[in-house]
Design a protein around this motif. Structure first.
Motif, PDB file in Angstrom:
ATOM      1  N   LEU A   1       0.863  -1.181   0.000  1.00 44.98           N
ATOM      2  CA  LEU A   1       0.000   0.000   0.000  1.00 44.98           C
ATOM      3  C   LEU A   1       0.899   1.230   0.000  1.00 44.98           C
ATOM      4  CD1 LEU A   1      -1.522  -2.322   1.805  1.00 44.98           C
ATOM      5  CD2 LEU A   1      -3.090  -0.463   2.288  1.00 44.98           C
ATOM      6  N   VAL A   2       0.582   2.191  -0.856  1.00 38.87           N
ATOM      7  CA  VAL A   2       1.445   3.380  -0.967  1.00 38.87           C
ATOM      8  C   VAL A   2       0.591   4.630  -0.927  1.00 38.87           C
ATOM      9  CG1 VAL A   2       3.157   4.595  -2.365  1.00 38.87           C
ATOM     10  CG2 VAL A   2       3.022   2.111  -2.478  1.00 38.87           C
TER      11      VAL A   2
ATOM     12  N   ALA B   1       3.651 -14.439   4.172  1.00 39.50           N
ATOM     13  CA  ALA B   1       2.970 -13.289   3.559  1.00 39.50           C
ATOM     14  C   ALA B   1       3.022 -12.091   4.506  1.00 39.50           C
ATOM     15  CB  ALA B   1       1.524 -13.649   3.263  1.00 39.50           C
ATOM     16  N   PHE B   2       3.316 -10.950   3.927  1.00 39.60           N
ATOM     17  CA  PHE B   2       3.337  -9.703   4.707  1.00 39.60           C
ATOM     18  C   PHE B   2       2.651  -8.594   3.910  1.00 39.60           C
ATOM     19  CE2 PHE B   2       6.674 -12.113   6.674  1.00 39.60           C
ATOM     20  CZ  PHE B   2       6.597 -11.760   8.016  1.00 39.60           C
ATOM     21  N   SER B   3       2.385  -7.480   4.587  1.00 38.41           N
ATOM     22  CA  SER B   3       1.898  -6.279   3.901  1.00 38.41           C
ATOM     23  C   SER B   3       2.893  -5.163   4.168  1.00 38.41           C
ATOM     24  CB  SER B   3       0.523  -5.858   4.439  1.00 38.41           C
ATOM     25  OG  SER B   3      -0.418  -6.872   4.206  1.00 38.41           O
ATOM     26  N   LEU B   4       3.079  -4.327   3.160  1.00 32.92           N
ATOM     27  CA  LEU B   4       3.942  -3.142   3.330  1.00 32.92           C
ATOM     28  C   LEU B   4       3.075  -1.915   3.254  1.00 32.92           C
ATOM     29  CD1 LEU B   4       7.071  -3.219   0.993  1.00 32.92           C
ATOM     30  CD2 LEU B   4       6.945  -3.724   3.435  1.00 32.92           C
ATOM     31  N   VAL B   5       3.309  -0.959   4.140  1.00 34.23           N
ATOM     32  CA  VAL B   5       2.665   0.350   4.016  1.00 34.23           C
ATOM     33  C   VAL B   5       3.792   1.354   3.835  1.00 34.23           C
ATOM     34  CG1 VAL B   5       1.208   2.076   5.119  1.00 34.23           C
ATOM     35  CG2 VAL B   5       0.732  -0.364   5.476  1.00 34.23           C
ATOM     36  N   ILE B   6       3.821   1.952   2.651  1.00 41.53           N
ATOM     37  CA  ILE B   6       4.871   2.937   2.352  1.00 41.53           C
ATOM     38  C   ILE B   6       4.202   4.301   2.324  1.00 41.53           C
ATOM     39  CG2 ILE B   6       6.643   3.655   0.699  1.00 41.53           C
ATOM     40  CD1 ILE B   6       6.576   0.787  -0.423  1.00 41.53           C
ATOM     41  N   THR B   7       4.722   5.219   3.117  1.00 42.96           N
ATOM     42  CA  THR B   7       4.065   6.516   3.198  1.00 42.96           C
ATOM     43  C   THR B   7       5.056   7.591   3.646  1.00 42.96           C
ATOM     44  OG1 THR B   7       2.109   7.654   4.030  1.00 42.96           O
ATOM     45  CG2 THR B   7       3.250   6.242   5.590  1.00 42.96           C
ATOM     46  N   ARG B   8       4.578   8.809   3.651  1.00 46.69           N
ATOM     47  CA  ARG B   8       5.434   9.920   4.069  1.00 46.69           C
ATOM     48  C   ARG B   8       5.051  10.310   5.484  1.00 46.69           C
ATOM     49  NH1 ARG B   8       8.931  12.464   1.516  1.00 46.69           N
ATOM     50  NH2 ARG B   8       8.397  11.433  -0.428  1.00 46.69           N
ATOM     51  N   ILE B   9       6.048  10.383   6.355  1.00 50.76           N
ATOM     52  CA  ILE B   9       5.792  10.916   7.699  1.00 50.76           C
ATOM     53  C   ILE B   9       6.707  12.108   7.849  1.00 50.76           C
ATOM     54  CG2 ILE B   9       5.834  10.467  10.184  1.00 50.76           C
ATOM     55  CD1 ILE B   9       5.101   7.643   9.664  1.00 50.76           C
ATOM     56  N   GLY B  10       6.094  13.291   7.961  1.00 48.71           N
ATOM     57  CA  GLY B  10       6.899  14.509   7.887  1.00 48.71           C
ATOM     58  C   GLY B  10       7.555  14.552   6.525  1.00 48.71           C
ATOM     59  N   ARG B  11       8.895  14.656   6.501  1.00 46.69           N
ATOM     60  CA  ARG B  11       9.585  14.698   5.193  1.00 46.69           C
ATOM     61  C   ARG B  11      10.074  13.323   4.768  1.00 46.69           C
ATOM     62  NH1 ARG B  11      12.774  19.406   3.815  1.00 46.69           N
ATOM     63  NH2 ARG B  11      11.501  21.197   4.284  1.00 46.69           N
ATOM     64  N   ASP B  12       9.966  12.345   5.656  1.00 44.52           N
ATOM     65  CA  ASP B  12      10.608  11.051   5.399  1.00 44.52           C
ATOM     66  C   ASP B  12       9.684  10.042   4.742  1.00 44.52           C
ATOM     67  OD1 ASP B  12      12.826  12.041   6.700  1.00 44.52           O
ATOM     68  OD2 ASP B  12      12.095  11.352   8.663  1.00 44.52           O
ATOM     69  N   ALA B  13      10.184   9.426   3.663  1.00 42.27           N
ATOM     70  CA  ALA B  13       9.497   8.265   3.112  1.00 42.27           C
ATOM     71  C   ALA B  13       9.749   7.116   4.098  1.00 42.27           C
ATOM     72  CB  ALA B  13      10.046   7.928   1.743  1.00 42.27           C
ATOM     73  N   THR B  14       8.664   6.541   4.591  1.00 41.06           N
ATOM     74  CA  THR B  14       8.774   5.554   5.670  1.00 41.06           C
ATOM     75  C   THR B  14       8.085   4.274   5.237  1.00 41.06           C
ATOM     76  OG1 THR B  14       8.679   7.359   7.259  1.00 41.06           O
ATOM     77  CG2 THR B  14       8.190   5.176   8.116  1.00 41.06           C
ATOM     78  N   VAL B  15       8.662   3.140   5.625  1.00 38.71           N
ATOM     79  CA  VAL B  15       8.016   1.869   5.288  1.00 38.71           C
ATOM     80  C   VAL B  15       7.730   1.083   6.570  1.00 38.71           C
ATOM     81  CG1 VAL B  15      10.239   0.751   4.782  1.00 38.71           C
ATOM     82  CG2 VAL B  15       8.156  -0.225   3.880  1.00 38.71           C
TER      83      VAL B  15
END
Ligand SMILES: C[S@@+](CC[C@H](N)C(=O)[O-])C[C@H]1O[C@@H](n2cnc3c(N)ncnc32)[C@H](O)[C@@H]1O
Length: 353
Positions: free
Chosen positions: A307-308, A329-343
């Motif tokens: 999920l992005v 099996a896993f899920s990834l959540v990739i998103t921005r927290i503040g200025r940082d791309a975070t996974v």
């Protein structure tokens, strides 16, 4: 009628002659409509009309809001909306073929040919679902609709009116003084419905419907105070209707959740709202593909849902590059927290506990 195979086709040709093509198309369209339109086995469709028709579950939801009122569906097409109305209804459209199909589909309703931009009823609630596609492409420009939104607003000024529109419409720019309702069905955002002031019960509303009969409503009348905190145990991806309606904070406040970042629609908390998929966090790191691959390999990951939001990543391309071969099996959540791309590596999207 079983028309499968060449033998069936020959029998049909002998029996129906030059009407065989139309009959075959009707049989095929009835099959396609089965999951969308209640009673489709007796309906007449064209392929376009079926594709544009409101799904029965969504039409029933609208009908429930208008229960007991007389409605005039001024772009009625094959009659889907009036078929579900509870109360008196009339339907009109410019398309003769669709009107005749509507008369077959909903025999107890009066249908007439009329231009929606020349009002021919009084007092009834007006329902408009303008044509939204030209050349197969979705149209988001309200002036490219048929009939155009500004003309509809002008001719029905002062009337109670519900206008169905594409969910992607920029409703903020419309200066609509009634309610904007965003409706989803089984996780897919289906439509925006503009309710005039006389029919409105909120400014913005998200309605989340499921085929199994579930109805969740969130409105801007609810509080939206939520804390700013570090991520909790779970990440929750709110339904698209809630996101499109701008009600993520309201939904979060209702369920004791908060945002991962104030500009991003992902929510987090220590509990998952009932009936919702949550992603239990296993680890959090800055987004770095090499580190991510190592972490996932160490976990034995083979299947990965990604999920992005707020980061420019193509999930399918990333999944290929990660070359995962494990059994877990896993899920990834990739998103921005503040200025940082975070996974966030999460347990595979789990049902609510
Ligand atoms: C998206 S379809 C409506 C679908 C319908 N709500 C349903 O669920 O089946 C739009 C309809 O608007 C009709 N239409 C377009 N311009 C119109 C106008 N000026 N007056 C009346 N009908 C019009 C088209 O013929 C078409 O049937």
């Amino acid at each position: 009628m079983n028309l499968a195979g060449f033998a069936g086709l020959e029998t049909a040709r002998k029996r129906f002659g030059d009407r065989t093509g139309a009959i075959l198309e009707t049989v095929s369209l009835r099959g396609k409509a089965a999951g969308k339109i209640d009673g489709a086995e007796n309906w007449l469709f064209t392929a376009d009309a079926l594709q544009q028709a409101t799904a029965s579950i969504v039409a029933k939801h609208r009908a429930e809001r208008l229960r007991g009122r007389t409605i005039h569906d001024v772009t009625c097409s094959i009659g889907t909306e009036v078929a579900h109305h509870v109360g008196r209804a009339i339907g009109s459209d410019l398309d003769e073929v669709r009107l005749r199909m509507a008369q077959n589909n909903v025999p107890n309703v009066l249908f007439a040919r009329a231009d929606a931009l020349r009002p021919c009823s009084r007092d009834a609630v007006v329902l408009v679902d303008p044509g939204r596609r030209t050349g197969g492409k979705r149209v988001f420009d309200p002036e490219a609709l048929e009939p155009p939104l500004s003309a509809v607003r002008e001719v029905y000024r002062g009337r109670d009116i519900a206008i169905k529109s594409a969910p992607g419409i920029d409703y903020d720019s419309l200066e609509w003084d009634g309610e904007v309702e965003i409706v989803s069905l089984d996780g897919g955002v289906r439509e925006a419905c503009l309710w005039s002031a006389g029919l409105a019960t909120a400014g913005r509303r998200a309605t989340v419907l499921t085929s199994s009969g579930g109805v969740l409503t969130v409105t801007d009348a609810e509080p939206d105070d939520i804390p700013e905190r570090e991520p909790g145990e779970w990440i929750i991806n709110p339904d698209g209707a809630i996101v499109r309606a701008g009600l993520v904070r309201h939904y979060a406040a209702r369920h004791g959740l908060w945002q991962l970042d104030p500009r991003i629609a992902y929510l987090t908390g220590d509990r998952v709202p009932p009936g919702v998929r949550g992603f239990r966090i296993v680890s959090r790191t800055s987004f770095n593909e090499k580190v991510l691959r190592q972490d996932l390999q160490r976990l034995g990951c083979g299947a990965l849902e990604i999920l992005v939001r707020g980061v420019d990543v193509d999930p399918d391309a990333l999944r290929k590059r990660l070359k995962l071969r494990g059994g877990a099996a896993f899920s990834l959540v990739i998103t921005r927290i503040g200025r940082d791309a975070t996974v966030f590596i999460c347990e595979a999207g789990s049902a609510s506990p």
